[in-house]
Write a protein that holds these residues in place. Structure first.
Motif, PDB file in Angstrom:
ATOM      1  N   LYS A 119       1.090  -0.875   0.463  1.00 53.92           N
ATOM      2  CA  LYS A 119       0.278  -0.032   0.398  1.00 53.92           C
ATOM      3  C   LYS A 119       1.259   1.155   0.562  1.00 53.92           C
ATOM      4  N   SER A 162      -7.847   2.923  -0.204  1.00 52.05           N
ATOM      5  CA  SER A 162      -7.774   2.895   1.430  1.00 52.05           C
ATOM      6  C   SER A 162      -7.924   4.119   2.301  1.00 52.05           C
ATOM      7  N   GLU A 173      -8.753   1.615   9.047  1.00 53.05           N
ATOM      8  CA  GLU A 173      -8.640   1.289   8.063  1.00 53.05           C
ATOM      9  C   GLU A 173      -9.736   1.615   7.104  1.00 53.05           C
ATOM     10  N   PHE A 175     -11.041   0.007   3.548  1.00 53.47           N
ATOM     11  CA  PHE A 175     -10.332  -0.385   2.091  1.00 53.47           C
ATOM     12  C   PHE A 175     -11.520  -0.485   1.072  1.00 53.47           C
TER      13      PHE A 175
END
Length: 332
Positions: A119, A162, A173, A175
């Motif tokens: 990421k 994200s 988080e 996603f």
């Protein structure tokens, strides 16, 4: 100036009956200091409740109170808007983790090569605090109650987008996968997935609108105006670990080529612990009494200073700003 209409009895009289006052209403009342001067504030505490202001939030009877959606929408204060770039940046807005980002005033472009599976994030560098330029004093109150909204267009069918919010020792988080990726879209807190959604995805070559917000210990994620994740946490005052000391907001993705535009960042109202009442200790609201706070919490003369407003002082609910004419609007 404000225009108001009255409440149902016993606040006014039967001929003026509309509805009873509700938490979150903006109300005109006579200040308890002289019972003559009109004040306009937001109703926060209702009769026979125990109220306390902690870490910028409101707790009633030991549990956090969440604002109704229309009230929350009205209270978001702008921090950043990519459509209104500053002529000169005193502090840079964004800092990329690696070389895969191209930053301009109008957009952020992430281009991760296919062979790179990690990421990549870009961090909003400015500290998000309860700050307005017209306030007479600065209180260093760090806020993790924020809303990030943006349009995103991806070019490939793999990878995804994200959003990462760090608050002290916790991470939140989200996603959202691109269509074609087998991995589910999910909401993750400190490494543990708390919600997943196989139906939530971004269509390549199409522009999607994403909104990520966390306020009053509730996370809400919207994709094209539809809620795809919603999660509440730490609802009791006893579960609060302390005041927010650190907050960081990041945007990124994995294995994707994505362009982010129309980016806005807003913060929630932060009720400061100024004044005596309902701040360092809970306060008991009596029968036919109400507790008011101002939206500009840091510079507001309200119930934290002069305690309760009796029912007899209530005038009515404010529903419209009519002057100056260019700012005419319905009050929420």
């Amino acid at each position: 100036s404000k225009h108001s209409f009255p409440f149902s009895p016993p606040l006014i009289n039967e001929r003026m009956m509309f509805s009873s006052p509700k938490r979150g209403d903006v109300i005109v009342f006579k200040t308890p200091a002289d019972n003559r001067t009109d004040y306009i504030k937001r109703l926060i505490g209702l009769p026979e409740e125990k109220l306390q202001v902690v870490n910028g939030d409101i707790y009633i009877n030991g549990k956090i109170v969440r604002k109704p959606e229309k009230v929350q929408d009205a209270l978001w204060a702008p921090v950043f808007d990519s459509n209104y770039p500053a002529k000169q940046e005193i502090v840079e807005n964004w800092e990329a983790d690696d070389e895969y980002w191209k930053i301009s005033k109008e957009q952020l472009h992430l281009n991760i090569p296919d062979q790179i599976k990690q990421k990549s994030y870009i961090t909003f560098k400015r500290e998000i605090t309860d700050y307005s330029v017209y306030n007479s004093e600065i209180i260093d109150a760090i806020s993790a109650d924020v809303m990030l909204a943006f349009d995103v267009t991806t070019t490939g069918k793999s990878g995804g987008i994200s959003i990462l919010l760090e608050e002290d020792k916790k991470t939140y988080e989200v996603f959202i996968r691109s269509r074609g990726l087998k991995e589910e879209s999910h909401l993750e807190i400190s490494g543990s997935i708390v919600d997943s959604n196989t139906d939530a995805f971004i269509n390549p070559q199409e522009t999607s609108r994403i909104e990520f917000s966390t306020a009053d210990n509730e996370i809400i994620v919207k994709l094209n105006d539809s809620v795809i994740f919603s999660h509440t946490y730490d609802t009791d005052l006893s579960s609060l670990e302390g005041y927010t000391k650190f907050s960081s907001l990041k945007l990124g993705g994995i294995n994707t080529d994505a362009i982010f535009k129309n980016i806005t960042i807003s913060r929630d109202v932060f009720y400061t612990e100024s004044g005596k009442w309902g701040t360092f200790n809970p306060v008991e609201i009596g029968e036919k009494q109400y507790f008011f706070l101002g939206d500009n919490s840091r510079n507001s003369n309200d119930s934290r200073y002069w305690k309760f407003v009796p029912e007899s002082n209530m005038v009515g609910r404010a529903f419209m700003v009519f002057w100056p004419l260019k700012t005419i609007k319905i009050i929420k």
